[in-house]
Design a protein around this motif. Structure first.
Motif, PDB file in Angstrom:
ATOM      1  N   TYR A 173       0.835  -1.203   0.000  1.00  0.00           N
ATOM      2  CA  TYR A 173       0.000   0.000   0.000  1.00  0.00           C
ATOM      3  C   TYR A 173       0.871   1.254   0.000  1.00  0.00           C
ATOM      4  N   LYS A 174       1.905   1.261   0.851  1.00  0.00           N
ATOM      5  CA  LYS A 174       2.816   2.412   0.894  1.00  0.00           C
ATOM      6  C   LYS A 174       3.534   2.585  -0.443  1.00  0.00           C
ATOM      7  N   ARG A 192       2.875  12.007 -10.016  1.00  0.00           N
ATOM      8  CA  ARG A 192       2.437  13.413  -9.969  1.00  0.00           C
ATOM      9  C   ARG A 192       3.621  14.366 -10.066  1.00  0.00           C
ATOM     10  N   VAL A 193       4.682  14.054  -9.330  1.00  0.00           N
ATOM     11  CA  VAL A 193       5.869  14.911  -9.349  1.00  0.00           C
ATOM     12  C   VAL A 193       6.511  14.910 -10.729  1.00  0.00           C
ATOM     13  N   LEU A 194       6.597  13.748 -11.360  1.00  0.00           N
ATOM     14  CA  LEU A 194       7.194  13.679 -12.697  1.00  0.00           C
ATOM     15  C   LEU A 194       6.352  14.434 -13.724  1.00  0.00           C
ATOM     16  N   LEU A 207       4.410   5.516  -5.475  1.00  0.00           N
ATOM     17  CA  LEU A 207       4.474   5.529  -6.940  1.00  0.00           C
ATOM     18  C   LEU A 207       3.502   6.556  -7.523  1.00  0.00           C
ATOM     19  N   GLU A 208       2.319   6.695  -6.915  1.00  0.00           N
ATOM     20  CA  GLU A 208       1.373   7.712  -7.371  1.00  0.00           C
ATOM     21  C   GLU A 208       1.942   9.110  -7.161  1.00  0.00           C
TER      22      GLU A 208
END
Length: 104
Positions: free
Chosen positions: A46-47, A57-59, A52-53
């Motif tokens: 889960y972490k 977003r950052v990428l 990864l999400e």
């Protein structure tokens, strides 16, 4: 002789029962140690998914800023448009359209 055979059968039966109980205890011990590991694995998965999400977003934001930077650096029309918008200026003879948002 019969007494000896009866004792042998009893000992053999007792050995089988003890072996079965020990096997059952060993199996339960394996299952009991696997359950916390399974919970920990699910927590870590889960972490990882959340991380990864966040990375995606950052990428995506980084890519947007890189594109905007290249456009500001290389495209004079985009630079003029951004400067006009941010500095609230307009060229002589140009028209500025302002839209007011209606309250929801």
């Amino acid at each position: 002789m019969k007494r000896l055979e009866a004792q042998t059968r009893m000992i053999s039966t007792a050995n089988r029962i003890i072996f079965a109980v020990m096997g059952l205890i060993l199996g339960l011990a394996v299952v009991a140690t696997a359950l916390p590991q399974q919970r920990r694995l699910k927590n870590l998965e889960y972490k990882l998914a959340r991380t990864l999400e966040a990375e995606e977003r950052v990428l995506a934001e980084k890519e947007y800023h890189e594109i905007e930077y290249r456009a500001l650096k290389d495209d004079p029309e985009f630079l003029e448009l951004k400067a006009t918008d941010r500095l609230n200026l307009h060229q002589d003879g140009g028209k500025v359209y302002r839209f007011k948002r209606l309250p929801d």
